[in-house]
Enzyme design. Sequence first.
Site, PDB file in Angstrom:
ATOM      1  N   ASN A  88       0.829  -1.208   0.000  1.00  0.00           N
ATOM      2  CA  ASN A  88       0.000   0.000   0.000  1.00  0.00           C
ATOM      3  C   ASN A  88       0.864   1.258   0.000  1.00  0.00           C
ATOM      4  OD1 ASN A  88      -2.409   1.553   0.163  1.00  0.00           O
ATOM      5  ND2 ASN A  88      -3.369  -0.060   1.377  1.00  0.00           N
ATOM      6  N   HIS A 118      23.152   0.307  11.298  1.00  0.00           N
ATOM      7  CA  HIS A 118      24.408   0.984  11.596  1.00  0.00           C
ATOM      8  C   HIS A 118      25.017   0.408  12.860  1.00  0.00           C
ATOM      9  CE1 HIS A 118      23.747   4.229   8.635  1.00  0.00           C
ATOM     10  NE2 HIS A 118      22.470   4.067   8.947  1.00  0.00           N
ATOM     11  N   GLY A 145      -0.789  -1.558   8.824  1.00  0.00           N
ATOM     12  CA  GLY A 145      -0.256  -0.242   8.566  1.00  0.00           C
ATOM     13  C   GLY A 145       0.755   0.211   9.605  1.00  0.00           C
ATOM     14  N   ALA A 163      -1.033  -3.600  13.259  1.00  0.00           N
ATOM     15  CA  ALA A 163      -0.679  -2.233  12.875  1.00  0.00           C
ATOM     16  C   ALA A 163       0.166  -1.563  13.952  1.00  0.00           C
ATOM     17  CB  ALA A 163      -1.943  -1.426  12.632  1.00  0.00           C
ATOM     18  N   LYS A 183       5.374  -9.207  19.596  1.00  0.00           N
ATOM     19  CA  LYS A 183       5.333 -10.505  20.263  1.00  0.00           C
ATOM     20  C   LYS A 183       4.089 -11.281  19.841  1.00  0.00           C
ATOM     21  CE  LYS A 183       7.795  -8.891  24.382  1.00  0.00           C
ATOM     22  NZ  LYS A 183       7.745  -8.723  25.860  1.00  0.00           N
TER      23      LYS A 183
END
Length: 212
Positions: A88, A118, A145, A163, A183
């Site tokens: 999306n 990093h 999302g 989400a 989790k």
Amino acid sequence: MASDTRTEKEKMLAGDFYDAYIPELLNERLRCRELVHDYNLTRPMDEKQRHEIMKKLFGTFGANSIIETPFKCDYGYNIHWGENSFGNYNLVILDTCPVYVGNYVLMGPDVKIYSATHPTDPQARLDGLEYGKPIRIGNNVWIGGSVVIVAGVTIGDNSVIGAGSVVVKDIPANVVAVGNPCKVIKQLQAPIRPPKQFQQLTSYDQKKDDSA
């Protein structure tokens, strides 16, 4: 101790420390940005053009798949996107290392997939070093999302990521997992019937077949 004779790109793909600011990698990121720019400027009806750009950009782009615009990535060639999978709006994939997306995957808006990372050592960061780890997303995974998936994570087949979750460790197959850190909260039964969701093709692949 033998010196490392590998190129910086070879180190990057192996998941080792490398310098991202050499000309070869700078040019590859520039090429990627040009293709992504073209893709994001396409009109919704330009399915043929979108398909052609993705074939140039990605290492693999499966049939009947869709990625909505806007979309961003680093190199493109490290992304292997399966068939019948949907990304999306505002999907970002930092593909320093390979990112594998299976078949029948659904991603909500604002999903971020970061194979780049990093060093925690402050001097190493000042030295300009970075590295990455591959990410693998199985078949028939639903990613809600605003989910963030970090370097090195594997998500098993049929699982659901709620989400807003931040996925920092592997998630097994056939579960619902949510939260920061993400989790497992529920077990799921594996599917027993073949998929129906994408049986009626509407993408450029169908038009290509019709014109054959």
